[in-house]
Design a protein around this motif. Sequence first.
Motif, short mmCIF file in Angstrom:
data_model
loop_
_atom_site.label_atom_id
_atom_site.label_comp_id
_atom_site.label_asym_id
_atom_site.label_seq_id
_atom_site.Cartn_x
_atom_site.Cartn_y
_atom_site.Cartn_z
N VAL A 170 48.91 42.20 30.71
CA VAL A 170 47.62 41.69 30.23
C VAL A 170 47.91 40.70 29.09
CG1 VAL A 170 45.34 42.33 29.34
CG2 VAL A 170 46.62 43.93 30.78
N ARG A 187 45.12 37.37 32.99
CA ARG A 187 46.39 37.76 33.62
C ARG A 187 47.13 36.47 33.99
NH1 ARG A 187 46.62 43.76 34.61
NH2 ARG A 187 44.60 44.36 33.77
N GLU A 205 45.28 47.29 29.28
CA GLU A 205 44.11 46.41 29.13
C GLU A 205 43.21 46.88 27.98
OE1 GLU A 205 41.19 43.78 31.82
OE2 GLU A 205 41.79 45.70 32.70
#
Length: 296
Positions: free
Chosen positions: A167, A283, A262
């Motif tokens: 992430v 991403r 995340e």
Amino acid sequence: MSSIELKSRAKINLSIDVLGKREDGYHLVEMIMQTIDLYDIIKIKEIEIDEINIKSNSSDIPLNENNIVYKAAKVLKDQFNVKNGVEIFIEKNIPVAAGMAGGSSNAAAVLVGLNKLWNLNLSEVRLQEIGLKLGADVPFCISGSAALAQGIGEELTYIKGLSKDTVILVCKPNLFVSTKDVYEGLDLQNIKNRPDNKFLIECLKKGNINLLATNMVNVLESVTSKMHEEIKDIEKIMLEHNALGSMMSGSGPTVFGLFDKEEDALNGKGELLKKYNQVYVVRSSEKGVEINGEFN
């Protein structure tokens, strides 16, 4: 009248080294670039009159021949003697003047889009050659993915990039940084900490993002962060929210952090939004330009 819609993606640098300076003023670099899924939308439509018209939702970019998008359309128009006019609408989401190749990415999308719209049938390699005349980042933005860039940034060796599991938290402070000033402020003889790009490429190959994140180096950061304390502030906030590593992209002022959760990235985003308004959780992406949902 035909039209086409494209996504034009931003990039981050996982490393930047500056090895020297050419006589023409360009710097010799060695850097790892990675496309991310933060993108502008480029809409191109043919018009009756033989003109290139630029429109945008952003007031931060020129809408005339000074825009690299105009130059991209003009170079194809002139080279292939196309008499059709075009209107190009740029829906800006990538921060402007951010060290994320937003303008180069837009130019890349226009080259890919007009190649299709005008049935020029140019290969990706040929488009990259044309793109290089517009800017050193344009060839990479056409293809996207991840690459080691050498020379002035135009010699590309494609490598395995960040996995979709990583992430990426991106924050652009409300500053303007002159790329020219940053490069001029770099003392080439006294760069203490340089990236080990071979090692970083190996980390990417093995999917060892922890090791990659703690060994990322951008030699330009020492210059930009002296001018703007916000860069260190953003990195500190990202690291406090469990970023595996955090670094400035390009010549700045955008800072990114790599996360394996995340939730941590979203918490970091919430904290950063208290001070900064351009903050994104994204991403990686395997492609630079996408046409109507299909890759070029």
